[in-house]
Write a protein that holds these residues in place. Structure first.
Motif, PDB file in Angstrom:
ATOM      1  N   LEU A   1     -48.824 -66.613  69.863  1.00 13.49           N
ATOM      2  CA  LEU A   1     -47.216 -66.895  69.298  1.00 13.49           C
ATOM      3  C   LEU A   1     -46.559 -67.681  70.086  1.00 13.49           C
ATOM      4  O   LEU A   1     -46.333 -67.579  71.375  1.00 13.49           O
ATOM      5  CB  LEU A   1     -46.587 -65.672  69.091  1.00 13.49           C
ATOM      6  CG  LEU A   1     -45.451 -65.377  67.860  1.00 13.49           C
ATOM      7  CD1 LEU A   1     -45.850 -65.922  66.554  1.00 13.49           C
ATOM      8  CD2 LEU A   1     -44.890 -64.318  67.862  1.00 13.49           C
ATOM      9  N   GLU A   2     -45.902 -68.877  69.818  1.00  9.44           N
ATOM     10  CA  GLU A   2     -45.224 -69.785  70.637  1.00  9.44           C
ATOM     11  C   GLU A   2     -43.609 -69.769  70.279  1.00  9.44           C
ATOM     12  O   GLU A   2     -42.891 -69.985  70.705  1.00  9.44           O
ATOM     13  CB  GLU A   2     -45.514 -71.260  70.425  1.00  9.44           C
ATOM     14  CG  GLU A   2     -46.985 -71.272  70.992  1.00  9.44           C
ATOM     15  CD  GLU A   2     -47.484 -72.836  70.792  1.00  9.44           C
ATOM     16  OE1 GLU A   2     -46.775 -73.743  70.375  1.00  9.44           O
ATOM     17  OE2 GLU A   2     -48.698 -73.267  71.176  1.00  9.44           O
ATOM     18  N   VAL A   3     -43.430 -69.368  68.783  1.00 11.73           N
ATOM     19  CA  VAL A   3     -42.037 -69.276  68.410  1.00 11.73           C
ATOM     20  C   VAL A   3     -41.869 -67.873  67.572  1.00 11.73           C
ATOM     21  O   VAL A   3     -42.540 -67.523  66.822  1.00 11.73           O
ATOM     22  CB  VAL A   3     -41.749 -70.361  67.547  1.00 11.73           C
ATOM     23  CG1 VAL A   3     -40.346 -70.468  66.963  1.00 11.73           C
ATOM     24  CG2 VAL A   3     -41.726 -71.807  67.968  1.00 11.73           C
ATOM     25  N   LEU A   4     -40.733 -67.205  68.085  1.00  8.93           N
ATOM     26  CA  LEU A   4     -40.445 -65.882  67.349  1.00  8.93           C
ATOM     27  C   LEU A   4     -38.777 -65.884  67.330  1.00  8.93           C
ATOM     28  O   LEU A   4     -38.074 -66.026  67.821  1.00  8.93           O
ATOM     29  CB  LEU A   4     -40.772 -64.757  68.309  1.00  8.93           C
ATOM     30  CG  LEU A   4     -40.683 -63.459  67.785  1.00  8.93           C
ATOM     31  CD1 LEU A   4     -40.935 -63.321  66.478  1.00  8.93           C
ATOM     32  CD2 LEU A   4     -40.957 -62.285  68.998  1.00  8.93           C
ATOM     33  N   ILE A   5     -38.653 -65.883  65.764  1.00 13.55           N
ATOM     34  CA  ILE A   5     -37.071 -65.921  65.518  1.00 13.55           C
ATOM     35  C   ILE A   5     -36.594 -64.649  65.089  1.00 13.55           C
ATOM     36  O   ILE A   5     -37.126 -64.087  63.927  1.00 13.55           O
ATOM     37  CB  ILE A   5     -37.149 -66.887  64.515  1.00 13.55           C
ATOM     38  CG1 ILE A   5     -37.458 -68.326  64.955  1.00 13.55           C
ATOM     39  CG2 ILE A   5     -35.535 -67.363  64.213  1.00 13.55           C
ATOM     40  CD1 ILE A   5     -37.091 -68.973  66.285  1.00 13.55           C
ATOM     41  N   LEU A   6     -35.893 -63.953  65.645  1.00 14.93           N
ATOM     42  CA  LEU A   6     -35.113 -62.533  65.239  1.00 14.93           C
ATOM     43  C   LEU A   6     -33.694 -62.565  65.011  1.00 14.93           C
ATOM     44  O   LEU A   6     -33.066 -61.481  65.187  1.00 14.93           O
ATOM     45  CB  LEU A   6     -35.750 -61.391  66.419  1.00 14.93           C
ATOM     46  CG  LEU A   6     -37.344 -61.390  66.868  1.00 14.93           C
ATOM     47  CD1 LEU A   6     -37.421 -60.832  68.139  1.00 14.93           C
ATOM     48  CD2 LEU A   6     -37.896 -60.480  65.687  1.00 14.93           C
ATOM     49  N   ASN A   7     -33.248 -63.500  64.919  1.00 12.91           N
ATOM     50  CA  ASN A   7     -31.843 -63.702  64.699  1.00 12.91           C
ATOM     51  C   ASN A   7     -31.476 -62.615  63.585  1.00 12.91           C
ATOM     52  O   ASN A   7     -31.890 -62.538  62.721  1.00 12.91           O
ATOM     53  CB  ASN A   7     -31.335 -65.137  64.251  1.00 12.91           C
ATOM     54  CG  ASN A   7     -31.785 -66.158  65.438  1.00 12.91           C
ATOM     55  OD1 ASN A   7     -31.949 -65.637  66.475  1.00 12.91           O
ATOM     56  ND2 ASN A   7     -31.458 -67.339  65.106  1.00 12.91           N
ATOM     57  N   ARG A   8     -30.059 -62.283  63.718  1.00  9.60           N
ATOM     58  CA  ARG A   8     -29.291 -61.524  62.622  1.00  9.60           C
ATOM     59  C   ARG A   8     -30.074 -60.529  62.023  1.00  9.60           C
ATOM     60  O   ARG A   8     -30.330 -60.278  60.886  1.00  9.60           O
ATOM     61  CB  ARG A   8     -28.940 -62.561  61.606  1.00  9.60           C
ATOM     62  CG  ARG A   8     -27.832 -63.472  61.907  1.00  9.60           C
ATOM     63  CD  ARG A   8     -27.372 -64.578  60.932  1.00  9.60           C
ATOM     64  NE  ARG A   8     -28.534 -65.338  60.074  1.00  9.60           N
ATOM     65  CZ  ARG A   8     -29.315 -66.240  60.664  1.00  9.60           C
ATOM     66  NH1 ARG A   8     -28.897 -66.766  61.778  1.00  9.60           N
ATOM     67  NH2 ARG A   8     -30.031 -66.600  59.839  1.00  9.60           N
ATOM     68  N   ASN A   9     -30.479 -59.509  62.865  1.00  9.15           N
ATOM     69  CA  ASN A   9     -31.091 -58.192  62.579  1.00  9.15           C
ATOM     70  C   ASN A   9     -30.307 -57.048  63.380  1.00  9.15           C
ATOM     71  O   ASN A   9     -28.971 -57.427  63.651  1.00  9.15           O
ATOM     72  CB  ASN A   9     -32.288 -58.179  63.157  1.00  9.15           C
ATOM     73  CG  ASN A   9     -33.535 -58.650  62.255  1.00  9.15           C
ATOM     74  OD1 ASN A   9     -33.637 -58.090  61.067  1.00  9.15           O
ATOM     75  ND2 ASN A   9     -34.070 -60.122  62.561  1.00  9.15           N
ATOM     76  N   CYS A  10     -30.678 -55.854  63.543  1.00 17.07           N
ATOM     77  CA  CYS A  10     -30.063 -54.886  64.162  1.00 17.07           C
ATOM     78  C   CYS A  10     -30.630 -54.289  65.321  1.00 17.07           C
ATOM     79  O   CYS A  10     -30.707 -53.237  65.639  1.00 17.07           O
ATOM     80  CB  CYS A  10     -29.771 -53.529  63.098  1.00 17.07           C
ATOM     81  SG  CYS A  10     -29.231 -54.097  61.397  1.00 17.07           S
ATOM     82  N   ILE A  11     -31.374 -55.337  66.421  1.00 16.85           N
ATOM     83  CA  ILE A  11     -31.875 -54.960  67.113  1.00 16.85           C
ATOM     84  C   ILE A  11     -30.932 -54.630  68.340  1.00 16.85           C
ATOM     85  O   ILE A  11     -30.399 -55.374  68.628  1.00 16.85           O
ATOM     86  CB  ILE A  11     -32.965 -56.037  67.545  1.00 16.85           C
ATOM     87  CG1 ILE A  11     -34.002 -56.372  66.587  1.00 16.85           C
ATOM     88  CG2 ILE A  11     -33.581 -55.791  68.886  1.00 16.85           C
ATOM     89  CD1 ILE A  11     -34.868 -57.582  66.569  1.00 16.85           C
ATOM     90  N   ASP A  12     -31.153 -53.521  69.163  1.00 17.80           N
ATOM     91  CA  ASP A  12     -30.427 -53.230  70.373  1.00 17.80           C
ATOM     92  C   ASP A  12     -31.052 -53.424  71.588  1.00 17.80           C
ATOM     93  O   ASP A  12     -30.579 -53.272  72.706  1.00 17.80           O
ATOM     94  CB  ASP A  12     -29.728 -52.106  70.159  1.00 17.80           C
ATOM     95  CG  ASP A  12     -30.306 -50.809  70.159  1.00 17.80           C
ATOM     96  OD1 ASP A  12     -31.607 -50.786  70.254  1.00 17.80           O
ATOM     97  OD2 ASP A  12     -29.786 -49.713  69.942  1.00 17.80           O
ATOM     98  N   THR A  13     -32.447 -53.434  71.555  1.00 22.87           N
ATOM     99  CA  THR A  13     -33.266 -53.474  72.724  1.00 22.87           C
ATOM    100  C   THR A  13     -34.480 -54.499  72.558  1.00 22.87           C
ATOM    101  O   THR A  13     -35.014 -54.314  71.638  1.00 22.87           O
ATOM    102  CB  THR A  13     -33.824 -52.081  72.917  1.00 22.87           C
ATOM    103  OG1 THR A  13     -32.965 -50.999  72.902  1.00 22.87           O
ATOM    104  CG2 THR A  13     -34.860 -51.805  74.258  1.00 22.87           C
ATOM    105  N   LEU A  14     -34.742 -55.241  73.689  1.00 21.72           N
ATOM    106  CA  LEU A  14     -35.804 -56.059  73.813  1.00 21.72           C
ATOM    107  C   LEU A  14     -36.784 -55.484  74.401  1.00 21.72           C
ATOM    108  O   LEU A  14     -36.837 -55.016  75.624  1.00 21.72           O
ATOM    109  CB  LEU A  14     -35.473 -57.478  74.492  1.00 21.72           C
ATOM    110  CG  LEU A  14     -34.597 -58.396  73.600  1.00 21.72           C
ATOM    111  CD1 LEU A  14     -34.488 -59.635  74.105  1.00 21.72           C
ATOM    112  CD2 LEU A  14     -35.284 -58.516  72.215  1.00 21.72           C
ATOM    113  N   PRO A  15     -37.983 -55.012  73.873  1.00 24.11           N
ATOM    114  CA  PRO A  15     -39.052 -54.234  74.333  1.00 24.11           C
ATOM    115  C   PRO A  15     -39.747 -55.016  75.548  1.00 24.11           C
ATOM    116  O   PRO A  15     -39.957 -56.322  75.386  1.00 24.11           O
ATOM    117  CB  PRO A  15     -39.975 -54.008  73.191  1.00 24.11           C
ATOM    118  CG  PRO A  15     -39.738 -54.998  72.132  1.00 24.11           C
ATOM    119  CD  PRO A  15     -38.353 -55.446  72.522  1.00 24.11           C
TER     120      PRO A  15
END
Length: 171
Positions: free
Chosen positions: A135-149
């Protein structure tokens, strides 16, 4: 438009470099040879049943890959939880493997881009770990994520990570 990076001028499919430059300028997006986009964005996906139906429709007839194909999967603008994203990715990958016997397992598939913007994610889906070496591109914009694991540290090729519009409290 999703902007793709043009990685190689070696095989522009018979298009001259000048023509390629015109295409790049005119269309405001980059031509990427052998890019296969499985686009399930804006399908109102919110149940396992409609995920299965839409994946089946998108993959109808089978998608044939070449050895130098690059895969992008777009599941943006739905109502997907981590479990439904895992289900969708499993279905897509199983279909790709079924129709492309040169790839025996999910970790052999050249999945380079995954778009998960505007869903119902409370966390970064653990199922993404199986793509950590491609994976080179991961787009997670506009969710409800509060922690980057910490699992994101295993993504050895990640060049672009977007998570604007989330309330990240801790990393």
């Amino acid at each position: 438009h999703i902007k793709y990076k043009f990685e190689s001028m070696e095989d522009p499919k018979g298009i001259s470099e000048e023509r390629l430059q015109q295409l790049l300028t005119a269309n405001d997006y980059y031509y990427l040879p052998n890019f296969v986009c499985i686009d399930l964005s804006k399908k109102s996906l919110k149940t396992k049943e409609n995920v299965e139906q839409e994946v089946e429709k998108a993959m109808a007839g089978g998608i044939v890959l070449s050895k130098d194909s690059v895969i992008g999967i777009n599941l943006s603008m739905n109502y997907l939880s981590s479990q439904l994203i895992a289900d969708a990715l499993d279905l897509i990958c199983n279909e790709l493997i079924f129709h492309n016997p040169m790839f025996l397992t999910v970790d052999q598939l050249p999945v380079k881009e995954i778009y998960l913007a505007s869903n119902s994610l409370a966390e970064v889906p653990e199922c993404l770990e199986k793509f950590s070496h491609t994976l080179e591109v991961l787009i997670l914009n506009r969710n409800c994520i509060d922690t980057l694991p910490s699992l994101l540290t295993s993504f050895t090729r990640l060049k672009r990570l977007e998570f604007q519009g989330n309330e990240i409290k801790k990393i």
